[in-house]
Design a protein around this motif. Sequence first.
Motif, PDB file in Angstrom:
ATOM      1  N   PRO A  14       6.720   2.882  18.726  1.00  0.00           N
ATOM      2  CA  PRO A  14       5.710   3.272  17.735  1.00  0.00           C
ATOM      3  C   PRO A  14       6.293   3.543  16.340  1.00  0.00           C
ATOM      4  O   PRO A  14       5.635   3.269  15.338  1.00  0.00           O
ATOM      5  CB  PRO A  14       5.101   4.545  18.325  1.00  0.00           C
ATOM      6  N   TYR A  15       7.536   4.036  16.261  1.00  0.00           N
ATOM      7  CA  TYR A  15       8.167   4.264  14.957  1.00  0.00           C
ATOM      8  C   TYR A  15       8.470   2.934  14.272  1.00  0.00           C
ATOM      9  O   TYR A  15       8.301   2.803  13.060  1.00  0.00           O
ATOM     10  CB  TYR A  15       9.467   5.061  15.108  1.00  0.00           C
ATOM     11  N   PHE A  16       8.944   1.970  15.042  1.00  0.00           N
ATOM     12  CA  PHE A  16       9.241   0.643  14.520  1.00  0.00           C
ATOM     13  C   PHE A  16       7.991   0.054  13.871  1.00  0.00           C
ATOM     14  O   PHE A  16       8.030  -0.436  12.740  1.00  0.00           O
ATOM     15  CB  PHE A  16       9.749  -0.240  15.668  1.00  0.00           C
ATOM     16  N   GLU A  17       6.879   0.133  14.579  1.00  0.00           N
ATOM     17  CA  GLU A  17       5.618  -0.403  14.056  1.00  0.00           C
ATOM     18  C   GLU A  17       5.106   0.417  12.878  1.00  0.00           C
ATOM     19  O   GLU A  17       4.763  -0.137  11.830  1.00  0.00           O
ATOM     20  CB  GLU A  17       4.573  -0.443  15.172  1.00  0.00           C
ATOM     21  N   LYS A  18       5.072   1.721  13.030  1.00  0.00           N
ATOM     22  CA  LYS A  18       4.498   2.612  12.001  1.00  0.00           C
ATOM     23  C   LYS A  18       5.231   2.492  10.664  1.00  0.00           C
ATOM     24  O   LYS A  18       4.602   2.299   9.618  1.00  0.00           O
ATOM     25  CB  LYS A  18       4.550   4.058  12.502  1.00  0.00           C
ATOM     26  N   PHE A  19       6.562   2.624  10.673  1.00  0.00           N
ATOM     27  CA  PHE A  19       7.326   2.589   9.421  1.00  0.00           C
ATOM     28  C   PHE A  19       7.210   1.242   8.732  1.00  0.00           C
ATOM     29  O   PHE A  19       7.029   1.163   7.516  1.00  0.00           O
ATOM     30  CB  PHE A  19       8.806   2.911   9.664  1.00  0.00           C
ATOM     31  N   ASN A  20       7.316   0.158   9.503  1.00  0.00           N
ATOM     32  CA  ASN A  20       7.257  -1.177   8.910  1.00  0.00           C
ATOM     33  C   ASN A  20       5.866  -1.537   8.408  1.00  0.00           C
ATOM     34  O   ASN A  20       5.725  -2.110   7.335  1.00  0.00           O
ATOM     35  CB  ASN A  20       7.772  -2.222   9.907  1.00  0.00           C
ATOM     36  N   LYS A  21       4.840  -1.209   9.175  1.00  0.00           N
ATOM     37  CA  LYS A  21       3.474  -1.507   8.710  1.00  0.00           C
ATOM     38  C   LYS A  21       3.160  -0.726   7.439  1.00  0.00           C
ATOM     39  O   LYS A  21       2.582  -1.279   6.499  1.00  0.00           O
ATOM     40  CB  LYS A  21       2.443  -1.201   9.798  1.00  0.00           C
ATOM     41  N   ALA A  22       3.547   0.540   7.394  1.00  0.00           N
ATOM     42  CA  ALA A  22       3.282   1.355   6.197  1.00  0.00           C
ATOM     43  C   ALA A  22       3.985   0.753   4.981  1.00  0.00           C
ATOM     44  O   ALA A  22       3.394   0.646   3.897  1.00  0.00           O
ATOM     45  CB  ALA A  22       3.737   2.794   6.426  1.00  0.00           C
ATOM     46  N   TRP A  23       5.227   0.336   5.159  1.00  0.00           N
ATOM     47  CA  TRP A  23       5.990  -0.238   4.060  1.00  0.00           C
ATOM     48  C   TRP A  23       5.362  -1.562   3.608  1.00  0.00           C
ATOM     49  O   TRP A  23       5.180  -1.789   2.411  1.00  0.00           O
ATOM     50  CB  TRP A  23       7.440  -0.452   4.503  1.00  0.00           C
ATOM     51  N   LEU A  24       5.028  -2.433   4.563  1.00  0.00           N
ATOM     52  CA  LEU A  24       4.419  -3.719   4.210  1.00  0.00           C
ATOM     53  C   LEU A  24       3.079  -3.532   3.506  1.00  0.00           C
ATOM     54  O   LEU A  24       2.782  -4.208   2.522  1.00  0.00           O
ATOM     55  CB  LEU A  24       4.246  -4.589   5.457  1.00  0.00           C
ATOM     56  N   GLU A  25       2.271  -2.612   4.003  1.00  0.00           N
ATOM     57  CA  GLU A  25       0.953  -2.379   3.395  1.00  0.00           C
ATOM     58  C   GLU A  25       1.084  -1.775   1.996  1.00  0.00           C
ATOM     59  O   GLU A  25       0.243  -2.011   1.140  1.00  0.00           O
ATOM     60  CB  GLU A  25       0.109  -1.483   4.299  1.00  0.00           C
ATOM     61  N   GLU A  26       2.152  -1.016   1.768  1.00  0.00           N
ATOM     62  CA  GLU A  26       2.365  -0.427   0.445  1.00  0.00           C
ATOM     63  C   GLU A  26       2.742  -1.474  -0.591  1.00  0.00           C
ATOM     64  O   GLU A  26       2.303  -1.425  -1.728  1.00  0.00           O
ATOM     65  CB  GLU A  26       3.474   0.627   0.536  1.00  0.00           C
ATOM     66  N   TYR A  27       3.551  -2.461  -0.198  1.00  0.00           N
ATOM     67  CA  TYR A  27       4.071  -3.435  -1.157  1.00  0.00           C
ATOM     68  C   TYR A  27       3.473  -4.826  -1.040  1.00  0.00           C
ATOM     69  O   TYR A  27       3.440  -5.565  -2.016  1.00  0.00           O
ATOM     70  CB  TYR A  27       5.598  -3.547  -1.008  1.00  0.00           C
ATOM     71  N   PHE A  28       3.044  -5.215   0.141  1.00  0.00           N
ATOM     72  CA  PHE A  28       2.575  -6.584   0.377  1.00  0.00           C
ATOM     73  C   PHE A  28       1.370  -6.539   1.309  1.00  0.00           C
ATOM     74  O   PHE A  28       0.498  -5.725   1.139  1.00  0.00           O
ATOM     75  CB  PHE A  28       3.707  -7.440   0.995  1.00  0.00           C
ATOM     76  N   THR A  29       1.361  -7.434   2.282  1.00  0.00           N
ATOM     77  CA  THR A  29       0.370  -7.412   3.354  1.00  0.00           C
ATOM     78  C   THR A  29       1.123  -7.695   4.657  1.00  0.00           C
ATOM     79  O   THR A  29       2.201  -8.280   4.643  1.00  0.00           O
ATOM     80  CB  THR A  29      -0.729  -8.494   3.181  1.00  0.00           C
ATOM     81  N   VAL A  30       0.528  -7.295   5.750  1.00  0.00           N
ATOM     82  CA  VAL A  30       1.120  -7.562   7.058  1.00  0.00           C
ATOM     83  C   VAL A  30       0.722  -8.981   7.451  1.00  0.00           C
ATOM     84  O   VAL A  30      -0.458  -9.262   7.669  1.00  0.00           O
ATOM     85  CB  VAL A  30       0.638  -6.532   8.107  1.00  0.00           C
ATOM     86  N   GLU A  31       1.703  -9.864   7.485  1.00  0.00           N
ATOM     87  CA  GLU A  31       1.453 -11.261   7.834  1.00  0.00           C
ATOM     88  C   GLU A  31       1.353 -11.382   9.357  1.00  0.00           C
ATOM     89  O   GLU A  31       1.830 -10.511  10.092  1.00  0.00           O
ATOM     90  CB  GLU A  31       2.581 -12.136   7.290  1.00  0.00           C
TER      91      GLU A  31
END
Length: 155
Positions: A14-31
């Motif tokens: 869950p940390y792997f998903e949470k941290f990466n999704k938050a970062w991607l959503e902040e700067y880009f989009t989740v592809e």
Amino acid sequence: MELQVIDYQPQHAPYFEKFNKAWLEEYFTVEPFDKWVLENPEEAIIKTGGSIYFVTSNQKIIGTVALRYIEDGVYELTKMAVDKESRGAGAGQFLCQTGIDKARELGVKKLILFSSRVLENAIHIYRKLGFTEIPVEPGTYKRADIMMEINFTNN
């Protein structure tokens, strides 16, 4: 802040998903590829020969990085993200160095990464730690406009 590296355990997913999704959503989009990797880290990274690591501070997981197997001797440094509350204290550079060190331990010949030039701080860290720019392989990530590598056979 004292930083420690721990290896992936299923309860850390869950940390792997949470941290990466938050970062991607902040700067880009989740592809779509991001979504699949983040929701299926064992299938996408671990079972294909890669590794996932986490950084902790005071026994709290604050960031993650993965080494994704590409082909014999080649891995991608990928899915590196730090919890927003913990940014700016060196955890990102620590994670990047961890990925480089772990790749060396695995006997990797070449470590690649994809990034975006808008992430100036990250690009600076990559260069500082020995990555050099190479031509971008199109089609991996829409957001990627820079590709870098460390060729361990030259070191």
